[in-house]
Design a protein around this motif. Structure first.
Motif, PDB file in Angstrom:
ATOM      1  N   VAL A  26      30.404  11.533   8.917  1.00 21.51           N
ATOM      2  CA  VAL A  26      31.020  12.287   9.206  1.00 21.51           C
ATOM      3  C   VAL A  26      31.528  13.153   8.383  1.00 21.51           C
ATOM      4  O   VAL A  26      31.918  13.186   7.399  1.00 21.51           O
ATOM      5  N   ILE A  42      19.746  17.333  11.375  1.00 24.56           N
ATOM      6  CA  ILE A  42      21.543  17.034  11.884  1.00 24.56           C
ATOM      7  C   ILE A  42      21.697  16.666  13.310  1.00 24.56           C
ATOM      8  O   ILE A  42      21.444  17.258  13.523  1.00 24.56           O
ATOM      9  N   TYR A  43      23.075  15.006  13.033  1.00 24.21           N
ATOM     10  CA  TYR A  43      23.344  15.157  14.661  1.00 24.21           C
ATOM     11  C   TYR A  43      24.274  16.145  14.409  1.00 24.21           C
ATOM     12  O   TYR A  43      25.438  15.686  13.218  1.00 24.21           O
ATOM     13  N   LEU A  44      24.863  17.402  15.245  1.00 21.21           N
ATOM     14  CA  LEU A  44      25.870  17.612  15.088  1.00 21.21           C
ATOM     15  C   LEU A  44      27.578  16.798  16.175  1.00 21.21           C
ATOM     16  O   LEU A  44      26.563  16.270  16.788  1.00 21.21           O
ATOM     17  N   LEU A  45      28.752  17.055  15.523  1.00 21.29           N
ATOM     18  CA  LEU A  45      29.198  16.829  16.586  1.00 21.29           C
ATOM     19  C   LEU A  45      30.242  17.581  17.614  1.00 21.29           C
ATOM     20  O   LEU A  45      30.472  18.451  16.951  1.00 21.29           O
ATOM     21  N   SER A  46      30.423  16.690  18.891  1.00 23.24           N
ATOM     22  CA  SER A  46      31.660  17.978  18.965  1.00 23.24           C
ATOM     23  C   SER A  46      32.079  17.162  19.910  1.00 23.24           C
ATOM     24  O   SER A  46      31.932  15.983  20.753  1.00 23.24           O
ATOM     25  N   VAL A  59      28.025  26.988  12.648  1.00 22.65           N
ATOM     26  CA  VAL A  59      27.243  25.168  12.784  1.00 22.65           C
ATOM     27  C   VAL A  59      27.941  24.959  11.124  1.00 22.65           C
ATOM     28  O   VAL A  59      28.733  23.478  11.112  1.00 22.65           O
ATOM     29  N   ARG A  62      31.261  22.937  11.763  1.00 25.25           N
ATOM     30  CA  ARG A  62      31.196  21.628  12.474  1.00 25.25           C
ATOM     31  C   ARG A  62      31.184  20.013  11.624  1.00 25.25           C
ATOM     32  O   ARG A  62      30.663  20.164  10.720  1.00 25.25           O
ATOM     33  N   LEU A  63      31.062  19.449  12.308  1.00 25.61           N
ATOM     34  CA  LEU A  63      31.136  17.609  12.036  1.00 25.61           C
ATOM     35  C   LEU A  63      29.850  17.607  12.436  1.00 25.61           C
ATOM     36  O   LEU A  63      29.095  17.966  13.514  1.00 25.61           O
ATOM     37  N   LEU A  65      26.906  14.030  11.516  1.00 24.03           N
ATOM     38  CA  LEU A  65      26.483  12.780  10.536  1.00 24.03           C
ATOM     39  C   LEU A  65      25.575  12.893   9.586  1.00 24.03           C
ATOM     40  O   LEU A  65      24.882  13.394   9.226  1.00 24.03           O
ATOM     41  N   GLY A  99      18.675  13.617  14.062  1.00 24.68           N
ATOM     42  CA  GLY A  99      18.749  13.668  15.072  1.00 24.68           C
ATOM     43  C   GLY A  99      17.415  14.490  15.430  1.00 24.68           C
ATOM     44  O   GLY A  99      17.063  15.128  15.999  1.00 24.68           O
TER      45      GLY A  99
END
Lengths: 443, 443
Positions: A26, A42-46, A59, A62-63, A65, A99
């Motif tokens: 992360v 990109i895959y963003l996390l929530s 963005v 945010r975190l 992968l 992603g």
């Protein structure tokens, strides 16, 4: 399968003095977004609790992968610069995520095996030939798993840029991006895109394609062909553009000549290699396997002078990355290797009845103490069923504990592949080396 | 450091016949949400292109990162049931993620090392003693890295449930959840929560706490104390509740007695062990290190009969999980182990001048071909600087190539720790075993 491949690569990297690191999956959005094009993947996390409020956070904050191991490396080097000895040579084998919608041959999650060397301030160019050769040595070791011979195709961004500028083109990144599509869409389509999108006329577009067709196995041949091309397209050898191209050409010539001396046939100059990513500043590499052109490049990279910096200090690097999941998938499907859901155990100790399980456990314990992997039958089922369990797990030996009621009785061990059965003592017995188990992991 | 710990665990697991698997980090939301409480700690993914539209998709259909290795295992077993031999014993060491705010000693990303055995339809209870003992053996091997002795504390859900029902309580999960907080908040607070939230009166709450205080090192002692407690609280030995408790007690007694026979002092009965998660149906385990109570449990698990199913077929399992990142962090900070940013290379080959780099490369190549990890000096700097580079990287030997102009000259190698310098030939020289490098990875 994959685990054995990883162990092999790690061994080659460490033999060559690369230090293993692991970074968290992360990263901050702001780090991930630095690197141009791929940022879209990109895959963003929530967090589950935040569903519905994700977009309150920009963005960048945010975190997400990591989608490669180069961005994490550049963060790592800056964070730990005080503790590292430069040039810092590191290997890193980890999962990365993209992603993107999954398609055949592309995964959303895959393992990459990277080596990079990072200098503080400057970085000698001999690493630009050494690193691809370490990768060639690593891929060579994988031929034991059925992989065909690998050849590194090298180019240099400065060479391309100088040539394009010499032609009068200015959208260098645009031209490189289109040239990178050559293998996929062909010369005519690329020419069209160069004209439509990069400000080239027909003749400039054709010149770019002629450069891309140039290959050479040694430096003299490369220089000769390149100079002929410049002459044909009116690029003067005393121009600024030519001087830039020549700088790239000299490095590339050094790479192919050195590589030919150390490991003939491992590296060729191939001027269509462009690499879509915008952070390479010098050498670029792609690697192809004999007879597996459709697989595309299995190991790519290049030199980047501007990826990481700290105040005025730059950290230039050279690195290459193997797309390990695709390679393993190729080996499994094409090269005849196979993944087995087999046990690492060499011996299954039978159990005559549940009351005697302790005796079987003791035997397994004695074998394990001597490094022989052993399992114990799950139940005191009929012997045929216990042997079938061993067979399904690929365990070659079944051990029969001596009858506890008979003082004369001794243990026996049966090789269920050959059928041979012999008396045996758990404190001294050794398996035949053919049947000693290898470490096994399921892909 | 972490890599060496992983290698050690993997070896113990494979010696015991566990098969290594690796599953993807990304699972369907619907799978992740199955498992009660922790579901709140899930990280969900969204593609960068979809930012702003994430909530058009229900959480169940979104993707998320696995937060343990048990949920992926249950999916894996159902997906591959046709290919697996049951009972299926697997080890798995991977990262997991929890979408929680980071606090001291808790990471958002950490490595877990799990072993589980999964049966098809049924699963013999001898695995309920064998699996914790494999973990004890694995933790025992880590004592070489400075880890203190580990003791498994076992309990059984049926025992607790039977006792609580015997007292007249019905919110069993609620009681277990509060009892699980005992070490954190103390008996008085737990009693309060039992009264306020779980429908217990003062006397029932105190009885629950008395049960939680019960420990025993053998089955007979356990049965005797438990029966005394039942008698004191009016739970009749012919009641349904007692029958349920007795079933759990018999399994627990078997576990501590068997463990005492095989590895004395490794497993005790400790009736306060509750495990917050709701999927355990029988044995539950936590593992504590001598003198490290504040660290909490380093290896936990239990038996679950209902985690995975396929039509009418159930896949009961027993498993334990080591929280590896916390353990490694403890070893690094408390137990005296340390992570070094050192090179795996044993030798740094010096370079007298750039023109002679090829000779140094050849020496390194000869050493590597014999399995001796070697690096070559980055530049032909002053010798002192080259030695300093080796020193900073922790490379014990510096190799001086012979002067190419002097036919009589031979290579020499210097141990920079002892200062000893001797003539050497790269085709035969061996390092002193104390200075042969170990595989190194940075945490």
């Amino acid at each position: 399968m994959e685990q054995r491949v990883i162990d092999t690569l790690r061994k080659v990297f460490e033999l060559n003095g690369f230090i293993g690191i692991e970074t968290r999956a992360v990263e901050q959005g702001s780090s991930l977004l630095k690197k141009g094009e791929t940022s879209k993947e990109i895959y963003l996390l929530s967090r589950l609790q935040e569903v519905g409020q994700e977009n309150d956070t920009p963005v960048e904050e945010r975190l997400g992968l990591h989608f490669d191991l180069t961005v994490p490396l550049s963060r790592y080097v800056v964070e730990h610069s005080g503790d590292l000895a430069f040039p810092f040579k590191r290997w890193q084998i980890q999962k990365v995520w993209r992603g993107e919608r999954p398609q055949e041959g592309r995964f959303r999650e895959f393992v990459q095996a990277d080596i990079d060397v990072i200098g503080a301030g400057d970085l000698p160019d001999h690493y630009e030939v050494e690193l691809p050769l370490v990768m060639v040595a690593a891929l060579e070791r994988l031929r034991a798993f059925g992989l065909p011979k690998a050849t590194v195709h090298a180019n240099n961004r400065k060479l391309s840029e100088g040539f394009y500028r010499g032609l009068g083109l200015t959208d260098i990144e645009g031209v490189l991006r289109e040239i990178d599509k050559l293998d996929k869409i062909g010369a005519d389509e690329v020419a069209k895109l160069l004209v439509e999108g990069c400000g080239a006329d027909e003749s400039q577009a054709r010149a770019c394609l002629e450069l891309a067709e140039l290959t050479a196995a040694d430096g003299a041949e490369l220089a000769e062909r390149f100079d002929a091309l410049c002459a044909a397209h009116g690029i003067a050898t005393d121009s600024e553009a030519y001087a830039l191209a020549r700088q790239g050409l000299d490095t590339l010539a050094m790479i192919v000549d050195e590589a030919a001396r150390i490991r003939p046939g491992s590296v060729i100059a191939d001027l269509k290699i462009a690499r879509g990513l915008d952070y390479y500043t010098g050498s670029v590499y792609e690697t192809f396997l004999d007879g597996a052109a459709s697989l595309g490049s299995v190991c790519s990279g290049g030199r980047y002078d501007n990826l990481a910096s700290q105040g005025n200090r730059k950290y230039p690097g050279v690195g290459l990355s193997i797309g390990l999941s695709r390679l393993v998938s190729y080996m499994l499907h094409t090269a005849g290797a196979h993944a087995n859901r087999v046990s690492p155990a060499c011996v299954l100790v039978a159990v005559w009845n549940e009351a005697d399980r302790a005796a079987s456990n003791r035997i397994a314990g004695e074998l394990r103490a001597r490094g022989i992997a052993a399992d114990v039958a799950p139940t005191a089922a009929k012997l045929g069923k216990q042997i079938k369990y061993a067979d399904k797990l690929g365990i070659p030996y079944v051990w029969f504990p001596a009858d506890a009621a008979d003082e004369q009785a001794v243990d026996e061990v049966k090789n269920i592949v050959t059928g041979e059965q012999t008396p045996a003592d758990a404190r001294s017995w050794e398996p035949d080396s053919v049947y000693a188990r290898q470490t096994v992991a399921i892909a």
